[in-house]
Design a protein around this motif. Structure first.
Motif, PDB file in Angstrom:
ATOM      1  N   GLU A 143       0.700  -1.093  -0.206  1.00 55.34           N
ATOM      2  CA  GLU A 143      -0.229  -0.194   0.071  1.00 55.34           C
ATOM      3  C   GLU A 143       0.766   1.507   0.011  1.00 55.34           C
ATOM      4  N   GLY A 144       2.110   1.176   0.298  1.00 52.03           N
ATOM      5  CA  GLY A 144       3.065   2.341   0.319  1.00 52.03           C
ATOM      6  C   GLY A 144       3.274   2.371  -0.996  1.00 52.03           C
ATOM      7  N   PHE A 145       3.461   1.555  -1.995  1.00 48.46           N
ATOM      8  CA  PHE A 145       3.625   1.691  -3.292  1.00 48.46           C
ATOM      9  C   PHE A 145       2.292   2.545  -3.906  1.00 48.46           C
ATOM     10  N   ARG A 180      -4.049   2.776 -11.396  1.00 46.93           N
ATOM     11  CA  ARG A 180      -3.351   3.990 -11.388  1.00 46.93           C
ATOM     12  C   ARG A 180      -1.971   3.600 -12.078  1.00 46.93           C
ATOM     13  N   LEU A 181      -1.482   2.358 -11.507  1.00 44.08           N
ATOM     14  CA  LEU A 181      -0.240   1.837 -12.185  1.00 44.08           C
ATOM     15  C   LEU A 181      -0.477   1.789 -13.776  1.00 44.08           C
ATOM     16  N   THR A 182      -1.528   0.930 -14.175  1.00 43.71           N
ATOM     17  CA  THR A 182      -1.670   0.917 -15.650  1.00 43.71           C
ATOM     18  C   THR A 182      -1.886   2.250 -16.408  1.00 43.71           C
ATOM     19  N   SER A 183      -2.461   3.254 -15.871  1.00 40.34           N
ATOM     20  CA  SER A 183      -2.684   4.444 -16.335  1.00 40.34           C
ATOM     21  C   SER A 183      -1.243   4.991 -16.565  1.00 40.34           C
ATOM     22  N   LEU A 184      -0.327   4.759 -15.689  1.00 39.03           N
ATOM     23  CA  LEU A 184       1.032   5.441 -15.638  1.00 39.03           C
ATOM     24  C   LEU A 184       1.789   4.685 -16.690  1.00 39.03           C
ATOM     25  N   ILE A 185       2.139   3.555 -16.676  1.00 40.42           N
ATOM     26  CA  ILE A 185       3.098   2.836 -17.517  1.00 40.42           C
ATOM     27  C   ILE A 185       2.633   1.769 -18.727  1.00 40.42           C
ATOM     28  N   GLY A 186       1.270   1.652 -18.639  1.00 42.04           N
ATOM     29  CA  GLY A 186       0.738   0.656 -19.567  1.00 42.04           C
ATOM     30  C   GLY A 186       0.432  -0.571 -19.230  1.00 42.04           C
ATOM     31  N   LEU A 187      -0.477  -1.196 -19.847  1.00 40.86           N
ATOM     32  CA  LEU A 187      -0.655  -2.692 -19.343  1.00 40.86           C
ATOM     33  C   LEU A 187       0.248  -3.619 -19.141  1.00 40.86           C
ATOM     34  N   SER A 188       1.158  -3.787 -20.254  1.00 39.62           N
ATOM     35  CA  SER A 188       2.170  -4.835 -20.104  1.00 39.62           C
ATOM     36  C   SER A 188       3.075  -4.745 -18.997  1.00 39.62           C
ATOM     37  N   ARG A 189       3.659  -3.609 -18.964  1.00 40.97           N
ATOM     38  CA  ARG A 189       4.602  -3.663 -17.662  1.00 40.97           C
ATOM     39  C   ARG A 189       3.913  -3.485 -16.420  1.00 40.97           C
ATOM     40  N   SER A 190       2.655  -2.991 -16.249  1.00 44.85           N
ATOM     41  CA  SER A 190       1.952  -3.261 -15.108  1.00 44.85           C
ATOM     42  C   SER A 190       1.551  -4.434 -14.594  1.00 44.85           C
ATOM     43  N   LEU A 191       0.999  -5.299 -15.699  1.00 46.02           N
ATOM     44  CA  LEU A 191       0.807  -6.757 -15.331  1.00 46.02           C
ATOM     45  C   LEU A 191       2.038  -7.486 -14.947  1.00 46.02           C
ATOM     46  N   ASP A 192       3.090  -7.243 -15.272  1.00 42.54           N
ATOM     47  CA  ASP A 192       4.475  -7.732 -15.102  1.00 42.54           C
ATOM     48  C   ASP A 192       4.770  -7.575 -13.427  1.00 42.54           C
ATOM     49  N   LEU A 193       4.465  -6.146 -13.025  1.00 42.48           N
ATOM     50  CA  LEU A 193       4.631  -5.960 -11.751  1.00 42.48           C
ATOM     51  C   LEU A 193       3.484  -6.432 -10.839  1.00 42.48           C
ATOM     52  N   LEU A 194       2.272  -6.601 -11.195  1.00 43.85           N
ATOM     53  CA  LEU A 194       0.972  -6.778 -10.405  1.00 43.85           C
ATOM     54  C   LEU A 194       1.088  -8.126 -10.209  1.00 43.85           C
ATOM     55  N   MET A 195       1.509  -9.223 -11.343  1.00 46.07           N
ATOM     56  CA  MET A 195       1.263 -10.483 -10.977  1.00 46.07           C
ATOM     57  C   MET A 195       2.357 -11.295 -10.503  1.00 46.07           C
ATOM     58  N   THR A 196       3.508 -10.811 -10.642  1.00 44.02           N
ATOM     59  CA  THR A 196       4.813 -11.329 -10.162  1.00 44.02           C
ATOM     60  C   THR A 196       5.186 -10.930  -8.616  1.00 44.02           C
ATOM     61  N   ALA A 205      12.357   2.032 -12.000  1.00 47.96           N
ATOM     62  CA  ALA A 205      10.890   2.772 -11.837  1.00 47.96           C
ATOM     63  C   ALA A 205      10.988   4.164 -12.779  1.00 47.96           C
ATOM     64  N   HIS A 206      12.180   4.761 -12.916  1.00 46.34           N
ATOM     65  CA  HIS A 206      12.473   5.742 -13.845  1.00 46.34           C
ATOM     66  C   HIS A 206      12.436   5.352 -15.088  1.00 46.34           C
ATOM     67  N   GLN A 207      13.053   4.339 -15.390  1.00 43.10           N
ATOM     68  CA  GLN A 207      13.093   3.854 -16.998  1.00 43.10           C
ATOM     69  C   GLN A 207      11.675   3.401 -17.436  1.00 43.10           C
ATOM     70  N   ALA A 208      10.846   2.923 -16.313  1.00 45.49           N
ATOM     71  CA  ALA A 208       9.469   2.616 -16.801  1.00 45.49           C
ATOM     72  C   ALA A 208       8.457   3.645 -16.660  1.00 45.49           C
ATOM     73  N   GLY A 209       8.795   4.771 -16.410  1.00 43.52           N
ATOM     74  CA  GLY A 209       8.109   5.959 -16.480  1.00 43.52           C
ATOM     75  C   GLY A 209       7.264   6.363 -15.380  1.00 43.52           C
ATOM     76  N   LEU A 210       7.606   5.837 -14.183  1.00 43.69           N
ATOM     77  CA  LEU A 210       7.083   6.163 -12.877  1.00 43.69           C
ATOM     78  C   LEU A 210       7.518   7.428 -12.205  1.00 43.69           C
ATOM     79  N   ALA A 211       8.919   7.766 -12.464  1.00 43.86           N
ATOM     80  CA  ALA A 211       9.354   9.012 -11.663  1.00 43.86           C
ATOM     81  C   ALA A 211       9.316   9.951 -12.553  1.00 43.86           C
ATOM     82  N   SER A 212       9.190  11.148 -11.810  1.00 43.72           N
ATOM     83  CA  SER A 212       9.486  12.416 -12.553  1.00 43.72           C
ATOM     84  C   SER A 212      10.679  12.902 -12.679  1.00 43.72           C
TER      85      SER A 212
END
Length: 326
Positions: A143-145, A180-196, A205-212
């Protein structure tokens, strides 16, 4: 003899009274101690002009979110929303950890739903109408994430660790983290983090587009405040309108929150028009020309800013003199 018996009864009565007083004092002290524990302050709010920082200070448990901390956080967010002098919010974790998610011990004691209910304020999309920035250091997991994802912008340290750590225990993303994660970095990358449930570094995280912005260890808060300073100088009505429009298009399509945002747009538009009028006057006075974003509140122009205009006037005058002579 009666006198002796009477005296003994009096002494016994006094003894009983003293015992009751001691018990009452002991009970009061215990109640105060329990009350202090129940209402301990794990959220520290600080203000720097128009910037407010909300600091999670539950370091003994890696800044985990128990019911009390979540309630304090909700109060802090509501106070920021209502504070007309505060323009930007920075969410930070004390002691080198952003937030380790829900307190596992408290889930075991009170149940998951108790914490989920206490976290209901974090379900707002966006978290606040005004800009919010997460200063991510150390662990931002479970939940911190999701809390970091709920903020508009994220300044992330390169050594930070982020991810859906609740996957190990079967805990779902309960604060709209998946959306929120999917809206930020797209479905494919989000599923990788969510499922695994795998953890990623701040660099990934910066490379994925999460960091300003990716920053060095120990500098996330400072860089977040610096970013906040760059935002407070802008007229806020248009900034909030554009932010809500972007969030609405991704997170709130065809929803009641979408209708709320439209109402906010309408209320802000009148003020934004006034801001535009002031902006036109500023630009005509030389502020913000040539794409500059600094010194937006200072009207007088520097000499070097006037060089181009002065040169044009000089050339015009010289050409006019030549024409008169000929």
């Amino acid at each position: 003899m009666r006198f002796v018996v009477s005296k003994l009864n009096t002494l016994t009565s006094i003894s009983v009274i003293r015992t009751n007083i001691i018990r009452k004092l002991s009970s009061d002290a215990k109640n105060k101690e329990e009350e202090a524990k129940e209402y301990r302050k794990n959220i520290v709010v600080e203000k720097y002009g128009a910037i407010t920082t909300v600091n999670i200070d539950h370091q003994k448990h890696r800044n985990s979110l128990d019911v009390n901390t979540l309630q304090e956080l909700a109060i802090a967010l509501e106070a920021f929303d209502k504070d007309t002098d505060s323009k930007v919010l920075v969410v930070n974790g004390e002691g080198g950890t952003f937030c380790s998610g829900f307190d596992i011990d408290e889930i075991g004691e009170k149940g998951y739903n108790a914490l989920k209910d206490a976290a209901s304020r974090l379900l707002r999309r966006p978290l606040c109408d005004k800009p919010t920035i997460a200063a991510v250091s150390g662990y931002a997991v479970a939940e911190g994430f999701e809390l970091a994802l709920a903020c508009d912008l994220r300044i992330i340290e390169d050594t930070a660790i982020l991810g859906c750590l609740g996957r190990r225990f079967g805990v779902p993303q309960g604060l709209f983290g998946a959306r929120r994660l999917t809206s930020l970095i797209g479905l494919s990358r989000s599923l990788d983090l969510l499922m695994t449930g795998r953890l990623i570094s701040g660099t990934e995280a910066h490379q994925a587009g999460l960091a300003s912005k990716l920053t060095a260890t120990g500098t996330a808060l400072g860089e977040s405040v610096k970013l906040a300073k760059s935002l407070v100088k802008f007229p806020q009505n248009a900034l909030i309108m554009d932010k809500l429009a972007a969030v609405n298009s991704q997170l709130n399509p065809n929803s009641e929150e979408s209708m709320r945002d439209e109402a906010v747009f309408t209320s802000l538009l009148g003020n934004a028009i006034e801001d535009i009028k002031q902006g036109v006057k500023k630009f005509q006075g030389g502020i913000g020309k040539h794409g500059k974003f600094y010194k937006l509140t200072e009207v007088p122009l520097k000499d070097w800013e006037m060089e181009e205009t002065l040169e044009e006037v000089k050339v015009t005058i010289e050409e006019k003199k030549k024409n008169e002579k000929s």
